[in-house]
Design an enzyme around this catalytic site. Structure first.
Site, PDB file in Angstrom:
ATOM      1  N   LYS A 290      12.979 -17.710 -64.314  1.00 49.79           N
ATOM      2  CA  LYS A 290      13.916 -16.622 -64.541  1.00 49.79           C
ATOM      3  C   LYS A 290      14.473 -16.725 -65.965  1.00 49.79           C
ATOM      4  O   LYS A 290      14.863 -17.800 -66.409  1.00 49.79           O
ATOM      5  CB  LYS A 290      15.051 -16.709 -63.520  1.00 49.79           C
ATOM      6  CG  LYS A 290      15.781 -15.414 -63.283  1.00 49.79           C
ATOM      7  CD  LYS A 290      16.662 -15.520 -62.046  1.00 49.79           C
ATOM      8  CE  LYS A 290      17.296 -14.196 -61.714  1.00 49.79           C
ATOM      9  NZ  LYS A 290      18.097 -14.251 -60.474  1.00 49.79           N
ATOM     10  N   GLU A 376      21.504 -10.514 -43.828  1.00 45.81           N
ATOM     11  CA  GLU A 376      22.758  -9.971 -43.322  1.00 45.81           C
ATOM     12  C   GLU A 376      22.813  -9.960 -41.800  1.00 45.81           C
ATOM     13  O   GLU A 376      23.882 -10.170 -41.208  1.00 45.81           O
ATOM     14  CB  GLU A 376      22.976  -8.558 -43.862  1.00 45.81           C
ATOM     15  CG  GLU A 376      23.291  -8.503 -45.341  1.00 45.81           C
ATOM     16  CD  GLU A 376      22.065  -8.567 -46.234  1.00 45.81           C
ATOM     17  OE1 GLU A 376      22.226  -8.621 -47.467  1.00 45.81           O
ATOM     18  OE2 GLU A 376      20.928  -8.562 -45.698  1.00 45.81           O
ATOM     19  N   ARG A 404      22.644  -3.346 -43.361  1.00 47.43           N
ATOM     20  CA  ARG A 404      21.447  -4.055 -42.891  1.00 47.43           C
ATOM     21  C   ARG A 404      21.723  -4.882 -41.632  1.00 47.43           C
ATOM     22  O   ARG A 404      20.804  -5.267 -40.926  1.00 47.43           O
ATOM     23  CB  ARG A 404      20.924  -4.962 -44.009  1.00 47.43           C
ATOM     24  CG  ARG A 404      20.431  -4.199 -45.223  1.00 47.43           C
ATOM     25  CD  ARG A 404      20.415  -5.053 -46.487  1.00 47.43           C
ATOM     26  NE  ARG A 404      19.581  -6.224 -46.396  1.00 47.43           N
ATOM     27  CZ  ARG A 404      18.298  -6.285 -46.744  1.00 47.43           C
ATOM     28  NH1 ARG A 404      17.714  -5.205 -47.224  1.00 47.43           N
ATOM     29  NH2 ARG A 404      17.610  -7.390 -46.656  1.00 47.43           N
TER      30      ARG A 404
END
Length: 648
Positions: A290, A376, A404
């Protein structure tokens, strides 16, 4: 024009690439330089606009390789979450608009079907790519097509159950589908140098697939015991060579990797083999870093995941002028204060500790903070399990992400009346993140659930009280919502007070107009009251505090003593205003001429813009509230009639 020439001089190869068709005309030897220029352009663009930086820098080489080898947009390229797609946008005809990212009327920060044919599936939430890709692959096969479908999913997105559901279904169906696992945190397995690269090329080659298929066909002709032994030998050999991937193989995927996602010498031959293989499904495990290629982002991948405008040379991000504390920080500090008094308070986040403020809580109470990953559904039921054993869980989840886990909110929390406390961040408009991240629907989707306490903070002091109130509710679920950004600058109380459940407050009393606000539009309601007073309209302003249970005494008082009642909320149709209207209707309070209007967010998905502009367009500013009252009282018509009489 000079700026364009200057920028072009840094990117001579990239200047020749308007679309992937132009990219595919380049020699393979030119691709490393193109990738370097693409990285430079991405950094420069995000320094101007702000946005997601680290994730996009990590997939520059992968983006180049995919568009070089696959016939996009005919071949479908689906990016999971898609905050890493700025390089993809630059290569797909949108470079001339890349400095409008996340700006009003500009490019979205995510993939968007209406923006480009190169975005076959819109995404800003996590873990949807494999499901969508499988649907496209099945549709392709049903229509007799031959296109490739490629899904790029990050390792973080692999923590969500939906990704596993899709992998399981895809493996069982055996559709030709390519999944690229972009592993940027070494969460599954590190690459093992030259041998790993060689094995990835070997096990993705046509000859390997041919031998593998021949072995399978031969094994199927043997007695069952021999077939099982042959399968075990093949699996054992692959595991011995590669040291990983058995789990994906068990799900029915052919696993290739891990390979270095920044080495085009590895990426190109492996992806070419995978593209040409008439196999399916295949998972390619790619290791990336990243923030690759930009030192500040490599050193702090968390801080450079999403950035404000910044200085490219130093990496220093522009800091807004210090003002009131953010609502998120007020929530975190308030929860810490409550947790110091009550050891049963625990906090849960779904891979958003920084965004929800639970990183602050976690430093204070590491053993009472739980990050469950991008999951979630699990977060909600995990919190429910904690509640059954007497703990006091606070589930801090963005409004848009709590969607979600809605079935779990209903089935695992509400029906069982478990005292899970939902801290709903990013309620209402969210500016540059646009429709995908707006907290539009929580009042509507929670408000219909029986026995739920629902609060909305008008300012940061009210938020502190609501944290204390939620901590005190032990017989049913509760939720409190608050927006993104800074508070209003009100004086903060030393400690949070427990509010009387279902009771609002009157801040200003009048006789003609009643403004009943829920949440942070209260400040605009107060401004509107001043403007209405200037028109000779005496106005009451009330803060409902609670959507559920409603303060029916307050609503009845407002309805019986005013000509006009306006409800105001930063939420969708079906929320607070609908509940107030239901109460008024059921109790005959609409039968005597009361004029009622409900101010809500527009019944459409609103693209990114500055929050002030979004509120104004939605009619949720003071001007919009005044206009609604004038319309209800037909003041403009009355003024017009009077003027007509005078002239007559």
């Amino acid at each position: 024009m000079d700026a364009v020439v200057s920028r072009s001089s840094k990117t001579p190869l990239l200047d020749r690439v308007k679309t992937p068709d132009d990219l595919r005309k380049l020699a393979e030897a030119d691709l490393p330089q193109l990738a370097a220029e693409l990285r430079t352009e991405t950094i420069d663009a995000v320094s101007v606009t702000g946005g997601h930086l680290g994730a996009g820098l990590g997939v520059v080489e992968l983006t180049v390789a995919l568009h070089y080898l696959f016939d996009t947009p005919r071949d479908r390229l689906i990016w999971d979450v898609s905050h890493q797609t700025y390089p993809h946008k630059i290569l797909t005809g949108r470079r001339d608009r890349i400095r409008t990212l996340r700006q009003p009327n500009g490019l979205s920060g995510f993939t968007k079907r209406t923006e480009s044919e190169y975005d076959p599936f819109g995404a800003a939430h996590s873990s949807t790519s494999i499901s969508a890709g499988l649907g496209m692959a099945v549709a392709r096969d049903m229509s007799g097509g031959d296109t490739n479908v490629v899904c790029v999913i990050g390792d973080g997105a692999m923590s969500a159950g939906m990704a596993y559901e899709a992998l399981n279904n895809a493996g069982a169906r055996n559709e030709r589908l390519i999944v690229v696992l972009n592993d940027n945190d070494m969460s599954i397995a590190p690459p093992t140098g030259a041998l790993s690269s060689y094995l990835a090329r070997t096990t993705s080659s046509a000859s390997y697939f041919a031998v593998r298929d021949f072995a399978k066909q031969l094994a199927q002709r043997l007695p069952k015991s021999w077939e099982r032994r042959a399968a075990r030998v093949e699996e054992y050999t692959r595991n011995l060579w590669q040291g990983g991937g058995a789990w994906f193989e068990e799900l029915g995927f052919h696993y290739v990797g891990p390979i270095d996602g920044h080495d085009l010498g590895q990426l190109l031959p492996v992806l070419k083999n995978v593209r040409d293989a008439k196999q399916g499904p295949i998972l390619v495990h790619v290791m990336t870093k990243k923030g690759k290629g930009y030192a500040p982002a490599e050193a702090s991948p968390d801080k450079y995941h999403g950035v404000a405008k910044f200085n490219v040379v130093t990496g220093v991000q522009a800091k807004p002028q210090p003002g009131a504390p953010s609502y998120t920080r007020v929530f975190a500090d308030s929860l810490i204060q409550e947790a110091k008094k009550d050891p049963k308070i625990v906090a849960i986040t779904a891979a958003m500790p920084d965004g929800t403020g639970l990183d602050v809580f976690g430093r204070e109470f590491p053993d009472r903070t739980f990050d469950v990953g991008i999951a979630e559904q699990h977060a909600v039921t995990f919190a429910a399990g904690l509640a059954t054993e007497g703990m006091k869980p606070f589930a801090a989840i963005y409004s848009t992400f709590l969607q979600r886990g809605y079935d779990q909110v209903v089935h695992d929390v509400a029906i069982q009346s478990l005292p899970v406390r939902f801290a709903i961040d990013r309620a209402g408009f969210v500016g540059a993140d646009g429709a995908t991240h707006a907290g539009s629907f929580d009042l509507a989707y929670l408000g219909c659930l029986p026995n739920f306490v629902i609060m909305a903070a008008a300012d940061e002091a009210e938020l502190k009280h609501m944290v204390a109130t939620a901590a005190s509710i032990d017989d049913r679920p509760s939720a409190f919502r608050y927006p993104r950004g800074e508070g209003t600058g009100v004086a903060m109380p030393e400690v949070g007070e427990v509010l009387p459940i279902g009771k609002g407050r009157i801040l200003r009393e009048g006789t003609t107009v009643a403004l009943l606000s829920l949440g942070t539009r209260l400040g605009e309601a107060m401004k509107a009251a001043d403007q209405l007073a200037a028109l000779g309209l005496s106005t009451t302003v009330a803060d409902a505090r609670f959507m559920k249970p409603l303060d029916t005494d307050l609503i009845r008082q407002l309805a019986q003593n005013h000509e006009v009642l306006v409800t105001i909320e930063e939420g969708s149709i079906g929320g607070f205003g609908s509940h107030v209207l239901q109460y008024l209707s059921d109790n005959g309070l609409l039968d005597h001429g009361l004029k009622v209007r409900a101010k809500v967010m527009p019944d459409c998905f609103v693209d990114q813009d500055k929050p002030d502009v979004m509120w104004q367009k939605a009619g949720l500013s003071a001007a919009g509230i005044v206009e609604t009252v004038r319309d209800a009282l037909q003041l403009d018509k009355a003024a017009g009639a009077q003027e007509h009489r005078i002239r007559g």
